[in-house]
Each structure stands twice: as C-alpha cells, then as structure tokens.
Design an enzyme around this catalytic site. Structure first.
Site, PDB file in Angstrom:
ATOM      1  CG  ASP A  38      42.854  34.425   6.086  1.00 35.54           C
ATOM      2  OD1 ASP A  38      43.036  35.188   5.118  1.00 35.54           O
ATOM      3  OD2 ASP A  38      42.031  33.484   6.067  1.00 35.54           O
ATOM      4  CD1 TRP A  43      41.211  45.477   9.585  1.00 39.76           C
ATOM      5  CD2 TRP A  43      42.005  46.625   7.827  1.00 39.76           C
ATOM      6  NE1 TRP A  43      41.676  46.685  10.043  1.00 39.76           N
ATOM      7  CE2 TRP A  43      42.165  47.413   8.989  1.00 39.76           C
ATOM      8  CE3 TRP A  43      42.430  47.134   6.595  1.00 39.76           C
ATOM      9  CZ2 TRP A  43      42.743  48.670   8.956  1.00 39.76           C
ATOM     10  CZ3 TRP A  43      43.002  48.404   6.555  1.00 39.76           C
ATOM     11  CH2 TRP A  43      43.154  49.166   7.734  1.00 39.76           C
ATOM     12  NE  ARG A  51      41.720  40.729  -1.911  1.00 38.72           N
ATOM     13  CZ  ARG A  51      41.389  39.880  -0.927  1.00 38.72           C
ATOM     14  NH1 ARG A  51      40.167  39.899  -0.432  1.00 38.72           N
ATOM     15  NH2 ARG A  51      42.270  39.018  -0.484  1.00 38.72           N
ATOM     16  CG  HIS A  55      47.531  42.418   1.167  1.00 34.60           C
ATOM     17  ND1 HIS A  55      47.113  41.322   1.884  1.00 34.60           N
ATOM     18  CD2 HIS A  55      46.961  42.293  -0.065  1.00 34.60           C
ATOM     19  CE1 HIS A  55      46.326  40.571   1.111  1.00 34.60           C
ATOM     20  NE2 HIS A  55      46.217  41.136  -0.069  1.00 34.60           N
ATOM     21  CG  LEU A 149      61.735  35.656  16.893  1.00 31.98           C
ATOM     22  CD1 LEU A 149      60.877  34.701  17.712  1.00 31.98           C
ATOM     23  CD2 LEU A 149      60.953  36.905  16.567  1.00 31.98           C
TER      24      LEU A 149
HETATM   25  C1  IPE Z   1      46.189  31.395   3.642  1.00 35.54           C
HETATM   26  O1  IPE Z   1      45.169  32.318   3.501  1.00 35.54           O
HETATM   27  C2  IPE Z   1      47.470  31.935   3.095  1.00 35.54           C
HETATM   28  C3  IPE Z   1      48.060  33.046   3.835  1.00 35.54           C
HETATM   29  C4  IPE Z   1      47.612  33.564   4.926  1.00 35.54           C
HETATM   30  C5  IPE Z   1      49.270  33.547   3.263  1.00 35.54           C
HETATM   31  P1  IPE Z   1      44.178  32.291   2.261  1.00 35.54           P
HETATM   32  O2  IPE Z   1      43.284  33.451   2.425  1.00 35.54           O
HETATM   33  O3  IPE Z   1      44.929  32.201   1.003  1.00 35.54           O
HETATM   34  O4  IPE Z   1      43.405  30.921   2.484  1.00 35.54           O
HETATM   35  P2  IPE Z   1      41.985  30.452   1.969  1.00 35.54           P
HETATM   36  O5  IPE Z   1      41.939  30.673   0.499  1.00 35.54           O
HETATM   37  O6  IPE Z   1      40.968  31.259   2.682  1.00 35.54           O
HETATM   38  O7  IPE Z   1      41.905  29.014   2.348  1.00 35.54           O
HETATM   39  C1  IPE Z   2      45.792  37.163   4.173  1.00 36.79           C
HETATM   40  O1  IPE Z   2      44.698  37.980   3.945  1.00 36.79           O
HETATM   41  C2  IPE Z   2      47.007  37.578   3.388  1.00 36.79           C
HETATM   42  C3  IPE Z   2      47.339  36.690   2.281  1.00 36.79           C
HETATM   43  C4  IPE Z   2      46.730  35.572   1.979  1.00 36.79           C
HETATM   44  C5  IPE Z   2      48.437  37.086   1.448  1.00 36.79           C
HETATM   45  P1  IPE Z   2      43.724  37.724   2.750  1.00 36.79           P
HETATM   46  O2  IPE Z   2      44.198  38.507   1.578  1.00 36.79           O
HETATM   47  O3  IPE Z   2      43.534  36.285   2.483  1.00 36.79           O
HETATM   48  O4  IPE Z   2      42.388  38.365   3.297  1.00 36.79           O
HETATM   49  P2  IPE Z   2      40.931  37.800   3.132  1.00 36.79           P
HETATM   50  O5  IPE Z   2      40.945  36.397   3.649  1.00 36.79           O
HETATM   51  O6  IPE Z   2      40.599  37.855   1.678  1.00 36.79           O
HETATM   52  O7  IPE Z   2      40.091  38.712   3.952  1.00 36.79           O
HETATM   53 MG    MG Z   3      42.266  34.906   3.214  1.00 36.29          MG
END
Ligand code: IPE
Ligand code: IPE
Ligand code: MG
Length: 258
Positions: A38, A43, A51, A55, A149
């Site tokens: 997450d 970042w 955004r 990723h 793995l």
């Molecule tokens: C959880 O992160 C899902 C993944 C890392 C793929 P999210 O960013 O979607 O979770 P919430 O919305 O903060 O709970």
């Molecule tokens: C995790 O990073 C990746 C996915 C959920 C796909 P986020 O996209 O949730 O990043 P934040 O939480 O918005 O910073």
């Molecule tokens: Mg997130």
C-alpha cells in the site's frame, strides 16, 4: 539498523546481503509471507506525480521483494495487487493497474523462470480484462514445472467474496452428496478457499501506515503475525523486509496455548 543501512548502499552490497540472509536463516524463516502493498498513490502525490507513477514504481519493488524472499527461503509470497474494492477507483487508474501484470511479466518472466519461481493467482478471474488474465495465465503455465518460491498474486481478490464462494461451493457439494456436515472441518473448509494447498501466512506485512486488513485473507490470517510500517510501498526495500523478519523471529507464537 544504521549499520545495515550503510551496508546496503556500499559497494559490497551483495556480500553483506548474503551475510544478513545467513544470519536470519539461523532462526525460523516465515514460510508464507503475505504483503498488502500500500501507499503507491501517496508516494506519487508527494512527488507531484500522477498516482499511476506510484504503481509503476511499486512494480519494481515487487521484483526486488520476490528475489529477496526467494533468497531467504520463503516458500510462499502472497502479494495483494488489486482488491475487489479497487474497481471504485478512476477508470484511468484501474486501466493502468490492469496493464501492469502484462508489463511486469513481459519484463520479468524469464527471470522468474530462471529463479525457479512458481507464479500463481488468487481472485475472481471472470471480470478481469482478457489481456490481464492472458499475461498471468501465461506466467502460471510457464512456471508450473518450477518448485521454488510460490509467488501468489491476489488480483481482483476479496476475502469476503472468497469465503462466500467457498460456502456456496460447500452447499453445492452437500446437495450432490460429496460432503456432509460431519465432514466439514476447518481443514476441509480451507480447501474450498483460493489458498487451497497453501499454508496460512506466518507473517503479514502492510506498508503505508494503514493498520487494517482491507478485506485481505480474513480466514487465513487468524494466527499470523502482523507487521506494519509507515514506509510507502515504492520505498520498501530489502532492509525493511529484514526488519520485518527480525521482528517475526522475536515474536512468541502461542496459537492459543501457553
Ligand atoms: C488494499 O489497499 C488493496 C491493495 C493493496 C491491493 P487499499 O488502498 O485499496 O485499501 P484501503 O482502501 O486503504 O483500505
Ligand atoms: C496500493 O497503493 C496499490 C493498490 C491498491 C492497487 P494505493 O494505490 O492504495 O496507494 P495509496 O494508499 O492511495 O497511497
Ligand atoms: Mg491504498
């Protein structure tokens, strides 16, 4: 910790890494590590980038972490890549995330094959775009003879949906006489889940400072050790992984005993 940070960066990085790995291996290594990757969006925002740039950067970390977990002797690495709730995001972002498996595997599949990694996926395949599924299935097929793995991607995965599907499947099997109430033990129920054949995670890591599960492996994490860090996923590195394993090795797992 300071010493170690210095060590990662100097020229003899690989030999020091090897030393750290050997040291960690003197105590039990978590056989199954699950990671909620997450913080990609934050970042990127911090750098005034879109955004999706987060990723993309996060994808490189997947490679590093996979290599490191493999070297450490982790047996299964489950990575939460896309949740059943992530469809709520803007179309542009979802589209980008759906293209990542193709890009990641297009670049790193030869390396995964070489490193004896077995690619797997858990999640609902039905509503994934064809190109996403094709890339993943190609990787699963190309690595099916490997026995190193297990790299298990949770893609369009949601634990509640997983449990509900399992219950429906049990009901169907019950109607057709394949299973009855007596036979339905925790172990048998587990075999109806998408993690069938895998051990439960020993260690759960979540980056980015959020202290929640976000619908991830609710059944399987019942007795796992949790480790949370404020580090955003694109900044996560071997050093953080080491820290998580060190903390894990100091924990006393009781499973309800004394
Ligand atoms: C959880 O992160 C899902 C993944 C890392 C793929 P999210 O960013 O979607 O979770 P919430 O919305 O903060 O709970
Ligand atoms: C995790 O990073 C990746 C996915 C959920 C796909 P986020 O996209 O949730 O990043 P934040 O939480 O918005 O910073
Ligand atoms: Mg997130």
């Amino acid at each position: 910790m300071f010493d170690k940070m210095k060590l990662w960066k100097n020229n003899s990085e690989s030999s020091n890494l090897q030393d750290t790995i050997e040291k960690l291996k003197q105590q039990p290594i978590p056989a199954h590590v699950a990671i909620i990757m997450d913080g990609n969006g934050r970042w990127a925002s911090k750098r005034s980038l879109p955004r999706v740039a987060g990723h993309h950067e996060g994808m490189k970390v997947v490679r590093r972490v996979t290599r490191f977990a493999n070297k450490l002797g982790v047996k299964t690495l489950t990575l939460y890549a896309f949740s059943t709730e992530n469809w709520k995001r803007p179309k542009l972002e979802v589209d980008f995330l759906m293209k990542l498996p193709e890009e990641f595997l297009g670049t790193f599949l030869p390396e995964l094959i070489e490193e004896n990694v077995q690619v797997r996926m858990m999640g609902n395949k039905e509503i994934l775009p064809k190109f996403t599924l094709t890339a993943i299935e190609k990787a699963i097929d190309a690595t099916k003879e490997n026995d190193g793995l297990v790299l298990n991607f949770a893609m369009n995965y949601g634990s509640r949906a997983e449990i509900l599907e399992a219950v429906k499947h049990v009901l169907t099997d019950s109607k057709s006489g394949i299973i009855d109430e007596e036979q339905l033990t925790e172990e048998v129920f587990s075999s109806y889940l998408m993690t069938n054949g895998m051990n439960d995670p020993d260690l759960l890591i979540r980056t980015s400072g959020e202290i929640r599960l976000s619908n991830f492996m609710l059944w399987q994490l019942a007795y796992s050790e949790f480790w949370f860090t404020d580090v955003l996923w694109p900044d996560f590195n071997e050093e953080h992984f080491v820290e998580a394993v060190e903390v894990f090795q100091k924990r006393q797992r009781r499973f309800g005993g004394v």
